[in-house]
Write an enzyme that holds these catalytic residues in place. Sequence first.
Site, short mmCIF file in Angstrom:
data_model
loop_
_atom_site.label_atom_id
_atom_site.label_comp_id
_atom_site.label_asym_id
_atom_site.label_seq_id
_atom_site.Cartn_x
_atom_site.Cartn_y
_atom_site.Cartn_z
N SER A 24 -3.66 -3.23 7.67
CA SER A 24 -4.41 -2.12 8.25
C SER A 24 -3.69 -0.78 8.16
O SER A 24 -4.26 0.26 8.48
CB SER A 24 -4.72 -2.42 9.72
OG SER A 24 -3.52 -2.55 10.48
N SER A 28 -0.01 -6.26 8.08
CA SER A 28 -0.56 -4.91 7.96
C SER A 28 0.41 -3.86 7.45
O SER A 28 0.00 -2.74 7.14
CB SER A 28 -1.14 -4.45 9.30
OG SER A 28 -2.31 -5.17 9.59
N LYS A 87 1.23 5.93 11.90
CA LYS A 87 -0.06 5.23 11.98
C LYS A 87 -0.77 5.58 13.28
O LYS A 87 -0.13 5.74 14.33
CB LYS A 87 0.19 3.72 11.88
CG LYS A 87 -1.08 2.88 11.75
CD LYS A 87 -0.71 1.41 11.55
CE LYS A 87 -1.94 0.54 11.46
NZ LYS A 87 -1.59 -0.90 11.27
#
Length: 434
Positions: free
Chosen positions: A114, A138, A39
């Site tokens: 996210s 997330s 990420k």
Amino acid sequence: MAGNTICFAFEDRYNAFLHVCAKADHGKGKLAGIGIAVKDNISTKGIETTCASKILKGYIPPYDAHAVSLIKNAGAAIAGKTNMDEFGMGTSTENSAFGPTLNPADVNRVPGGSSGGSAAAVAAGMVRMALGTDTGGSIRCPAAFCGIVGLKPTYGRVSRYGLIAYANSLETIGPMAKNVTDVSLLMSVIAGHDKKDATSYDRSYSHTPKAEIQGLRIGIPKEYFGEGVDPDVASVVQRAIGRLEELGAVTVPCSIPSMEYALAAYYVICTSEASSNLARFDGVRYGPAADTKKSWHAAYQEIRQQGFGPEVRRRIMLGTFALSSGYYGKYYAKAQIARENVRKDFARLFTNVDVLCGPTMPTIAFKLGEKSDPLSMYLSDILTVPVNLAGIPAISVPCGKVKGMPVGLQVMGRPFEDERVVDVAYAYEQAVKS
């Protein structure tokens, strides 16, 4: 060295990656030869790390996050950096400054957020594993929406060194993969104490998932099947829990009264911490260089207005307000009291049950652009944020579909009993495979 190099030649039709490493070296170890997506809020030495924000465009960290160092030492290769909601602020990956990620199960729908890019990359088969981060759901949200497995570890079990801070007291790095075995494998590499992170614990993870749950007591909080939860989603999850009962588990109805305040408390706390953390992006220390011909105040305002997207600006302002003189006690202090009540509720329940189960998300993945109102987006987090407030482990495992879209079963456990929630998810996964 050529024999230890992986070439990545996949087609990214979902905008899952912000940066792809065309090739990367790998070593020997548990993860030898495996390409792992990371990420884009996790620092990677020599690879651009933007948090999907214009304000960090072009920033190349001079060091690896601790979790990244560990996976490299275990033989993995970094496949690239994945798209996300800017600075981790969102539930859909629509808040990225570089365009939304699409859900491989239906490109008209969001992948969740996210960590949507990490989830989409795994779901589409571009990588076998990925690192995500979880501040209020997330990892678990996109895992549920994309039909993969995602583990939010106990707070402090994985070092946050090198994770670009959004809300320090809530967030953690965790593993994502298509199956529980791979999630457990990746967790075994990244967990453990790190002297560079004062909040990390000396609790390593060395566990092979087991499908034996005979006699396990599973709490079923009524709030996880209440108002706002799609009845079809609830039905699929209830059937999954029924399958766990068939495997020998015992279900126990229960309640989490503090759930009523959890979402509001979470958004006060996380925006307050974001307001403090994101103050460093001022055009002096980080971000595009400020116009020194202008006054400090004008230059600072201009940099932040141009560099931050609307959702990030909204949360900074909400947090600044909550921490301001005259309002600190009214909002932030009360939110911390509510947080403690959530923690106490979980602790009370875990004296009588071994794990808690419910839906990961109240609905299936919604359509791109469907939730234009911020409040409706925030309400999507109602079933995931209590776990972050309490700092406990939770995993999302696919348990069926509604209208052709994946649904996630969420298993929550006592602090540092990550192994147990992994076992419950594994038991379910193996049962539906047979």
